[in-house]
Structure formats: C-alpha cells, structure tokens
Design an enzyme around this catalytic site. Structure first.
Site, PDB file in Angstrom:
ATOM      1  N   GLY A  44      86.194 -43.764  72.858  1.00 28.56           N
ATOM      2  CA  GLY A  44      85.506 -43.006  71.820  1.00 28.56           C
ATOM      3  C   GLY A  44      85.243 -41.600  72.315  1.00 28.56           C
ATOM      4  O   GLY A  44      85.867 -41.142  73.276  1.00 28.56           O
ATOM      5  N   GLY A  71      83.989 -38.946  74.410  1.00 28.35           N
ATOM      6  CA  GLY A  71      83.481 -39.000  75.779  1.00 28.35           C
ATOM      7  C   GLY A  71      82.074 -38.462  75.919  1.00 28.35           C
ATOM      8  O   GLY A  71      81.250 -39.016  76.651  1.00 28.35           O
ATOM      9  N   THR A 131      92.712 -44.064  74.102  1.00 29.52           N
ATOM     10  CA  THR A 131      92.409 -44.382  75.502  1.00 29.52           C
ATOM     11  C   THR A 131      92.588 -45.876  75.739  1.00 29.52           C
ATOM     12  O   THR A 131      92.369 -46.675  74.831  1.00 29.52           O
ATOM     13  CB  THR A 131      90.943 -43.968  75.750  1.00 29.52           C
ATOM     14  OG1 THR A 131      90.881 -42.555  75.702  1.00 29.52           O
ATOM     15  CG2 THR A 131      90.401 -44.466  77.071  1.00 29.52           C
TER      16      THR A 131
HETATM   17  N1  ASP Z   1      86.745 -41.325  75.852  1.00 29.30           N
HETATM   18  C1  ASP Z   1      87.916 -40.475  75.868  1.00 29.30           C
HETATM   19  C2  ASP Z   1      87.491 -39.065  76.122  1.00 29.30           C
HETATM   20  O1  ASP Z   1      86.581 -38.584  75.494  1.00 29.30           O
HETATM   21  C3  ASP Z   1      88.702 -40.520  74.611  1.00 29.30           C
HETATM   22  C4  ASP Z   1      88.914 -41.884  74.020  1.00 29.30           C
HETATM   23  O2  ASP Z   1      88.360 -42.867  74.485  1.00 29.30           O
HETATM   24  O3  ASP Z   1      89.663 -42.001  73.054  1.00 29.30           O
HETATM   25  O4  ASP Z   1      88.115 -38.415  76.923  1.00 29.30           O
END
Ligand code: ASP
Length: 317
Positions: free
Chosen positions: A230, A232, A180
C-alpha cells in the site's frame, strides 16, 4: 533438526483500488497459486522459513505482473529503483537494500546481508554490493511500464498511481502502479520469516524511501511475521508490521491484533494492506484499500483474497 510443525504460507502481490476484468483476476490468481504451490512444497521438504521466503520473493520478482524486480514501476525521472528486505524471526535479524537499480532479484542482496555486520544498504552501497557479489547487470524495465510512464508524463504526472497489477487495459487510466510483493512463512521447525520487495509507488521523487525495506513494512519475530503493501508513507505512519507483531508478542491473538491495528489504520484514513502468520499457525490478512492480492496455504488447501470485497477489514483462517 526435527520437524514437528505443519508449515503455513501466505504471499501477496500488492493492494490497491481496482482489479480490472475477470481475465485479470484469473491471471493474477494463477500467478499467485504457482508460487504458493512451489514454495509450500519446499517448506514440506524441510526448507527453512527464510529460504522459502527468499525463493517465493524471487518468483514474484520475476513475474512482470507485479511491481517488484522485473516489471517494477518507474520513478519520476524514468528510472527504476527497487527496495527489498528480509526478516528472519528465529535470529530476529532484519536486512535490506534501498533504491537499488540494475539487478534481477533485490531480495538476494537482502539475504546476503543477513550475515553482514552492516545490514541495510542504500543505493550506492547496494550497487557496490551487487558488484562484489558479481551479480550480472539486469534491466528490469518492461514495455508496459515504459508506456505507463510516457503516458503519465504526457499528462504532466497528474494522476495518482492507484492500481495493483500491470494489466494492459489499465494503461488507459494510468492506473497500474502498486503491486509490491511479500511472503511470510512458518516452517516445519516452527520458525517464521517475512520478506517484501517493491519498485515503489511509481513517479516518486528521486531518493524517496519505501516502507518495504523498513521494519514498518516487513517484520518478524519468533511469535509472528508481517509483510505490508500500500502507500508506504501510510504504512510508516502506522508502523504497521511491528504494531501487529508486538501485539501478538504481548499476548493478543493474531486475529485480534490485526482487527485492532486495521481498525486504527482505517480511522486514520490509511491506504494499505498486510499479510500475517503467527507461530501457532494462524493466518491473517487485512486491508483498508479496496483490494488485496493475497494467497495462502493452510496445510490443507490454497485460498486467496482476490474476491474479498466486503466491508470487513480483516480475514483469517
Ligand atoms: N509500499 C510500497 C511503497 O510505498 C508500494 C506498494 O506496496 O505497492 O513503496
């Protein structure tokens, strides 16, 4: 408008458990620095924090290395559904799109919605808006992401997507999920903005909603701005971005707010990371995951967190 403040900028390309190989690290560093250099000079030339954040997010979305826009991971049914949000600290407005497909830059829709009475749209409404905005249909799928999905399907979706960037060598371990992207900027007029964009966790159920298009994962006021990455669900459970921002608003230093919030997240066994700025120009980053891919410009030089692997939960400058 008179500019009086030294701009600050921090960006991220995800958090996770491993960054394979030095080649991988240097390539990620280059990708991040290109964005920091370009967006920081935009801020110096008088762009607003929101403009800088949108442009930074576009650049990161366009880089297939990261899991947002082009290079987004596939969901359990083999489809790409992206989410993005923008919060302008000066206006105090949050806007975003959830689970949109077939657009190049989801952050563009979030930007458009800043001035709409309806500021967060789900899949159907986002698709309708993209049509209204006459955004051309775009296929964000890369070969690498397709291969990951095929391999994972062969293994019956057993392994969890725990990597950060789409390095070819990571396919072996089906480890290339997260990545992300996010940007937080303080402009020359002292205003803050935060933006976050994602393809999600990878292999999630249809209809799962990412924190990236919720205030929990992306939040800014006139005092501070935060973008998270991270798992979510962990970010939502901590309500991480507003938790940090409200602490700063109530008088804590950014460093203390990050220390406290990441201490709690660590205790609660969360798997996440965040980047943050405050209106005084303090820059901070934090993680409970093993690595965080972030880079910043503090007005004098560019730095990054790529080789930060000590036991500290936060860093700042
Ligand atoms: N936070 C994002 C989600 O869970 C994924 C990520 O940040 O890598 O959709």
């Amino acid at each position: 408008m008179e500019s009086q403040v030294q701009p600050k900028l921090i960006i991220h390309g995800g958090a996770g458990s491993s960054l394979h190989g030095k080649g991988g690290l240097e390539a990620v560093r280059r990708s991040l620095y290109i964005v920091v250099e370009e967006i920081y000079s935009l801020l110096l030339s008088g762009a607003t924090a929101s403009e800088a954040v949108v442009q930074g997010c576009q650049m990161l979305e366009d880089n297939p290395r990261f899991n947002a826009g082009t290079g987004s991971v596939l969901q359990s049914d083999g489809q790409i559904r992206m989410s993005a949000s923008l919060m302008d600290g000066a206006s105090g407005r949050f806007s975003g799109v959830i689970n949109i497909s077939r657009v190049k830059n989801p952050i563009d829709l979030a930007q458009f919605l800043q001035n709409s009475p309806d500021r967060v749209l789900s899949d159907l409404g986002s698709a309708e808006l993209a049509r209204e905005m006459q955004i051309p249909s775009y296929n964000a799928l890369t070969d690498l992401r397709l291969q990951e999905w095929i391999q994972e399907r062969q293994d019956n979706f057993k392994s969890t997507m725990a990597g950060v960037v789409a390095e070819p060598e990571l396919i072996e371990s089906s480890n290339a999920g997260r990545g992300t992207i996010g940007v937080v900027a303080l402009d020359a007029y002292g205003r803050l903005a935060a933006g976050t964009s994602t393809g999600g966790k990878g292999f999630e159920r249809i209809g799962r909603v990412s924190d990236s298009a919720m205030p929990a994962g992306n939040y800014a006021t006139s005092n501070a701005g935060v973008s998270c990455t991270g798992i979510g669900e962990d970010i939502i459970d901590e309500c991480l971005a507003p938790r940090i921002v409200v602490r700063v608003t109530d008088g804590m230093s950014l460093k203390d707010a990050m220390q406290r919030s990441f201490g709690e997240a660590h205790q609660n066994k969360r798997d996440l990371g965040a980047i943050a700025l405050d209106v005084s120009g303090a820059i901070a980053w934090g993680k409970t995951s093993e690595i965080l891919l972030a880079a910043y410009h503090n007005g004098e030089k560019i730095g990054d967190t790529l080789e930060w692997n000590d036991s500290e939960l936060i860093g700042y400058c």
